[in-house]
Every structure is written in structure tokens, then in C-alpha cells.
Design a protein around this motif. Sequence first.
Motif, short mmCIF file in Angstrom:
data_model
loop_
_atom_site.label_atom_id
_atom_site.label_comp_id
_atom_site.label_asym_id
_atom_site.label_seq_id
_atom_site.Cartn_x
_atom_site.Cartn_y
_atom_site.Cartn_z
N LEU A 84 -1.31 4.50 57.38
CA LEU A 84 -1.12 5.69 58.22
C LEU A 84 0.16 6.25 57.32
O LEU A 84 0.23 7.51 57.45
CB LEU A 84 -0.83 5.29 59.43
CG LEU A 84 -2.05 4.96 60.52
CD1 LEU A 84 -1.31 4.20 61.73
CD2 LEU A 84 -2.81 6.14 60.69
N ASP A 85 1.10 5.75 57.05
CA ASP A 85 2.20 6.40 56.39
C ASP A 85 1.74 7.09 55.02
O ASP A 85 2.22 8.23 54.92
CB ASP A 85 3.11 4.98 55.65
CG ASP A 85 3.88 4.42 56.70
OD1 ASP A 85 4.22 5.23 57.91
OD2 ASP A 85 4.44 3.42 56.69
N ARG A 86 0.84 6.38 54.29
CA ARG A 86 0.41 7.10 53.15
C ARG A 86 -0.41 8.51 53.68
O ARG A 86 -0.28 9.55 52.84
CB ARG A 86 -0.72 6.18 52.37
CG ARG A 86 -1.43 6.90 51.13
CD ARG A 86 -0.18 7.22 50.26
NE ARG A 86 -0.78 8.03 49.05
CZ ARG A 86 -1.08 7.75 47.87
NH1 ARG A 86 -0.82 6.18 47.68
NH2 ARG A 86 -1.59 8.22 46.98
N LYS A 87 -1.31 8.32 54.53
CA LYS A 87 -2.07 9.60 55.13
C LYS A 87 -1.01 10.75 55.41
O LYS A 87 -1.25 11.78 55.09
CB LYS A 87 -2.85 9.14 56.34
CG LYS A 87 -3.89 10.27 56.47
CD LYS A 87 -5.24 9.79 56.80
CE LYS A 87 -6.06 10.80 57.23
NZ LYS A 87 -6.62 11.70 56.16
N CYS A 88 0.21 10.09 56.28
CA CYS A 88 1.24 11.13 56.57
C CYS A 88 1.75 11.86 55.28
O CYS A 88 1.89 13.18 55.46
CB CYS A 88 2.24 10.51 57.38
SG CYS A 88 1.76 10.19 59.20
N THR A 89 2.11 10.97 54.45
CA THR A 89 2.60 11.60 53.12
C THR A 89 1.62 12.63 52.47
O THR A 89 1.85 13.65 52.10
CB THR A 89 3.08 10.70 52.28
OG1 THR A 89 4.01 9.72 52.61
CG2 THR A 89 3.44 11.18 50.76
N ASP A 90 0.30 12.21 52.42
CA ASP A 90 -0.68 13.15 51.97
C ASP A 90 -0.70 14.36 52.71
O ASP A 90 -1.21 15.54 52.03
CB ASP A 90 -2.08 12.35 51.79
CG ASP A 90 -2.05 11.27 50.74
OD1 ASP A 90 -1.22 11.13 49.78
OD2 ASP A 90 -2.95 10.53 51.10
N LEU A 91 -0.82 14.21 53.90
CA LEU A 91 -0.96 15.52 55.04
C LEU A 91 0.30 16.29 55.10
O LEU A 91 0.21 17.37 55.66
CB LEU A 91 -1.66 15.12 56.54
CG LEU A 91 -2.83 14.36 56.30
CD1 LEU A 91 -3.00 13.85 57.72
CD2 LEU A 91 -3.83 15.43 55.91
#
Length: 174
Positions: free
Chosen positions: A119-126
Motif C-alpha cells: 500500500l505504501d508503494r502504491k501510494c508513492t506510485d499514485l
Amino acid sequence: AFLDARPEATVICMSAERFMFDFVAAMRAKDTFSFKQRLRAADLLLIDDLQFIAGKDATQEEFFHTVNEIMGAGKRLVISADRCPQALDGVEARIVSRMSVGLVADIKAPDLTLRRTILDRKCTDLESTVPTEVLDLLAARIHSNVRELGGALNRVIAYAQWTGDRIDLAFAVA
């Protein structure tokens, strides 16, 4: 990593359902040669959800020959299914045997720590900022698979953008 080492390589990724659909379409068009040539030219062939060809004899026959050609040419093949090869009811024994020659890995659902990291990575990507407590809630509640986890985060972010509301725990629970 494969393309980093071999940027000129041809990689084909498809679901077993797409394999079956394309094969049937090639048979109807009386052009199975082009179908075979395209897949067998791949340096890396990835087939997802193999369990969907169970009981489909003609598709399994073509799949078997494609696997043989790719393996015989020393090319790479990655096959995924929702269970181990020996538990794929309705898939021919010779296909199961070919799959068992390679590395068989049982990939479990991610644990809480990994779900939170995803989820942290997805937030960064988004390029989105979502409060820690909301990410913790999503990671704790959604544990079946990574796609569902990412989808839940996407829905929270999209709904907040649509409504103009601030993302917080009350918003995520609602």
C-alpha cells in the motif's frame, strides 16, 4: 530483470483463457501456423491461470506442443495457476509432467507487513497521500490478494477525489 539482461527479447504474457481464445480463432481462420509461430518466437512466454484450460482437449494439445517447442529451444516459460500442477484436475498428465520439470513455487497471500508495504508503494506510485491509519485498516481487512488490496486503495482515493472529501479513518470506514 529478464528484459534488463536481454532488452531485445520478445516477451509474451497472456492468460490461458486468451491462449484458448486466440487458438480457437486461429483454427476458425484456418491459420494456426501464424498463431504457433508468434508464440514459439517468444524468448519468454508467460501464461497465467492455466487451470482455465482444464478439460479443453484441443487447447491442451496445442499448449503441450507450444511448451515443448519453447523448452526444446532453451527459451523461458512461466506458467501460473491457482494450485500446484498435480492438483490441476482436467489438465493432461503430460502437461503436468512438463510443468513439474521446472521450479514450482507456492506463492502464499502476503502477510500484514507486506500488504502494508504494498500500500505504501502504491501510494508513492499514485503520488497520493493516505493517512497511516487508513492504510493500516486496508491492510488488516483485505488479505485475499494483492489486486483486491490495490483496488480498495484506488477506490478510496478516487472516491475522495470525486467527493472532495479528506481521506481519514471515518471516510474509509464509510
